[in-house]
Design a protein around this motif. Structure first.
Motif, PDB file in Angstrom:
ATOM      1  N   ARG A  44       6.183  -2.378   4.040  1.00 39.48           N
ATOM      2  CA  ARG A  44       5.979  -2.641   2.614  1.00 39.48           C
ATOM      3  C   ARG A  44       5.560  -1.385   1.848  1.00 39.48           C
ATOM      4  O   ARG A  44       5.354  -1.436   0.646  1.00 39.48           O
ATOM      5  CB  ARG A  44       4.934  -3.736   2.410  1.00 39.48           C
ATOM      6  CG  ARG A  44       5.262  -5.068   3.064  1.00 39.48           C
ATOM      7  CD  ARG A  44       6.426  -5.785   2.484  1.00 39.48           C
ATOM      8  NE  ARG A  44       6.191  -6.060   1.070  1.00 39.48           N
ATOM      9  CZ  ARG A  44       7.123  -6.462   0.231  1.00 39.48           C
ATOM     10  NH1 ARG A  44       8.350  -6.651   0.652  1.00 39.48           N
ATOM     11  NH2 ARG A  44       6.850  -6.683  -1.025  1.00 39.48           N
ATOM     12  N   GLY A  45       5.399  -0.237   2.539  1.00 38.36           N
ATOM     13  CA  GLY A  45       5.121   1.031   1.874  1.00 38.36           C
ATOM     14  C   GLY A  45       3.661   1.324   1.586  1.00 38.36           C
ATOM     15  O   GLY A  45       3.359   2.187   0.759  1.00 38.36           O
ATOM     16  N   TYR A  46       2.736   0.663   2.262  1.00 35.10           N
ATOM     17  CA  TYR A  46       1.316   0.906   2.013  1.00 35.10           C
ATOM     18  C   TYR A  46       0.742   2.057   2.837  1.00 35.10           C
ATOM     19  O   TYR A  46      -0.277   2.634   2.458  1.00 35.10           O
ATOM     20  CB  TYR A  46       0.500  -0.366   2.261  1.00 35.10           C
ATOM     21  CG  TYR A  46       0.746  -1.421   1.221  1.00 35.10           C
ATOM     22  CD1 TYR A  46       0.212  -1.304  -0.052  1.00 35.10           C
ATOM     23  CD2 TYR A  46       1.529  -2.534   1.499  1.00 35.10           C
ATOM     24  CE1 TYR A  46       0.441  -2.266  -1.015  1.00 35.10           C
ATOM     25  CE2 TYR A  46       1.767  -3.502   0.542  1.00 35.10           C
ATOM     26  CZ  TYR A  46       1.222  -3.355  -0.714  1.00 35.10           C
ATOM     27  OH  TYR A  46       1.456  -4.307  -1.675  1.00 35.10           O
ATOM     28  N   ALA A  68      -2.031   4.249  -1.212  1.00 34.00           N
ATOM     29  CA  ALA A  68      -1.344   3.164  -1.910  1.00 34.00           C
ATOM     30  C   ALA A  68      -2.085   1.833  -1.820  1.00 34.00           C
ATOM     31  O   ALA A  68      -1.687   0.870  -2.452  1.00 34.00           O
ATOM     32  CB  ALA A  68       0.070   3.003  -1.352  1.00 34.00           C
ATOM     33  N   ILE A  69      -3.155   1.778  -1.048  1.00 32.95           N
ATOM     34  CA  ILE A  69      -3.877   0.517  -0.865  1.00 32.95           C
ATOM     35  C   ILE A  69      -5.060   0.468  -1.824  1.00 32.95           C
ATOM     36  O   ILE A  69      -5.946   1.323  -1.782  1.00 32.95           O
ATOM     37  CB  ILE A  69      -4.367   0.363   0.591  1.00 32.95           C
ATOM     38  CG1 ILE A  69      -3.180   0.308   1.550  1.00 32.95           C
ATOM     39  CG2 ILE A  69      -5.231  -0.883   0.740  1.00 32.95           C
ATOM     40  CD1 ILE A  69      -3.564   0.281   3.010  1.00 32.95           C
ATOM     41  N   ALA A 127      -4.073 -12.129   6.535  1.00 31.41           N
ATOM     42  CA  ALA A 127      -4.570 -10.945   5.832  1.00 31.41           C
ATOM     43  C   ALA A 127      -3.830 -10.772   4.516  1.00 31.41           C
ATOM     44  O   ALA A 127      -2.814 -11.442   4.261  1.00 31.41           O
ATOM     45  CB  ALA A 127      -4.400  -9.699   6.701  1.00 31.41           C
ATOM     46  N   TYR A 128      -4.331  -9.868   3.687  1.00 28.52           N
ATOM     47  CA  TYR A 128      -3.687  -9.541   2.427  1.00 28.52           C
ATOM     48  C   TYR A 128      -3.827  -8.038   2.172  1.00 28.52           C
ATOM     49  O   TYR A 128      -4.716  -7.375   2.727  1.00 28.52           O
ATOM     50  CB  TYR A 128      -4.293 -10.326   1.252  1.00 28.52           C
ATOM     51  CG  TYR A 128      -5.738  -9.979   0.990  1.00 28.52           C
ATOM     52  CD1 TYR A 128      -6.071  -8.988   0.072  1.00 28.52           C
ATOM     53  CD2 TYR A 128      -6.758 -10.643   1.652  1.00 28.52           C
ATOM     54  CE1 TYR A 128      -7.403  -8.653  -0.156  1.00 28.52           C
ATOM     55  CE2 TYR A 128      -8.076 -10.311   1.421  1.00 28.52           C
ATOM     56  CZ  TYR A 128      -8.398  -9.320   0.526  1.00 28.52           C
ATOM     57  OH  TYR A 128      -9.703  -8.992   0.302  1.00 28.52           O
ATOM     58  N   VAL A 129      -2.943  -7.511   1.351  1.00 25.29           N
ATOM     59  CA  VAL A 129      -3.017  -6.101   0.954  1.00 25.29           C
ATOM     60  C   VAL A 129      -2.369  -5.967  -0.424  1.00 25.29           C
ATOM     61  O   VAL A 129      -1.395  -6.630  -0.731  1.00 25.29           O
ATOM     62  CB  VAL A 129      -2.312  -5.180   1.984  1.00 25.29           C
ATOM     63  CG1 VAL A 129      -0.848  -5.508   2.136  1.00 25.29           C
ATOM     64  CG2 VAL A 129      -2.507  -3.713   1.645  1.00 25.29           C
ATOM     65  N   TYR A 130      -2.951  -5.122  -1.272  1.00 24.39           N
ATOM     66  CA  TYR A 130      -2.345  -4.775  -2.555  1.00 24.39           C
ATOM     67  C   TYR A 130      -2.843  -3.430  -3.003  1.00 24.39           C
ATOM     68  O   TYR A 130      -3.767  -2.866  -2.442  1.00 24.39           O
ATOM     69  CB  TYR A 130      -2.605  -5.827  -3.636  1.00 24.39           C
ATOM     70  CG  TYR A 130      -4.040  -6.130  -3.966  1.00 24.39           C
ATOM     71  CD1 TYR A 130      -4.713  -5.387  -4.925  1.00 24.39           C
ATOM     72  CD2 TYR A 130      -4.709  -7.173  -3.338  1.00 24.39           C
ATOM     73  CE1 TYR A 130      -6.029  -5.674  -5.243  1.00 24.39           C
ATOM     74  CE2 TYR A 130      -6.008  -7.465  -3.652  1.00 24.39           C
ATOM     75  CZ  TYR A 130      -6.670  -6.717  -4.606  1.00 24.39           C
ATOM     76  OH  TYR A 130      -7.974  -7.005  -4.919  1.00 24.39           O
TER      77      TYR A 130
END
Length: 130
Positions: A44-46, A68-69, A127-130
């Motif tokens: 996802r490019g993180y 990016a996170i 889990a989550y990431v943004y």
């Protein structure tokens, strides 16, 4: 010293390293689950990449960060989610619609909620990431 949840420790370490601007982070406890979550982060490019390093104690992951996170973390307890439920969990854990990624464990392995929705399968949100 690690706690009782290696995934939680790994994600909080990555989140802390990102927030202070480090370019690399070592996840000292390696597992297949953590490796799969890092694979989703990479896809996802993180993160720029990660590598498993055998250290004689079970191994570790060297993670290359790219800034990016904004935030990442585990979902506790692990909620079951069908394909139609992903939007509800996006509202719960992500700041905006289609911004960020939920990591889901399914019968087809660990993947992002976008992939799970595309394949039409549900699972547990871990889990989550943004």
């Amino acid at each position: 010293m690690t706690g009782k949840d290696p995934l939680s420790d790994a994600l909080s370490g990555i989140d802390n390293a990102e927030s202070v601007g480090h370019l690399t982070h070592t996840v000292s406890t390696a597992s297949n689950t953590i490796g799969s979550v890092l694979e989703v982060f990479y896809d996802r490019g993180y993160i720029d990449g990660f590598e498993f390093v055998e250290d004689g104690k079970g191994g570790k992951f060297e993670v290359e960060l790219k800034g990016a996170i904004n935030e990442c973390g585990p979902v506790k307890p692990r909620y079951s989610a069908g394909v139609e439920d992903f939007e509800q969990w996006e509202k719960e854990f992500l700041p905006a619609r289609d911004y960020g990624t939920l990591i889901v464990t399914t019968s087809h392995g660990i993947m992002s909620h976008y992939e799970a929705r595309e394949e039409g399968i549900g699972g547990q949100v871990i889990a989550y990431v943004y």
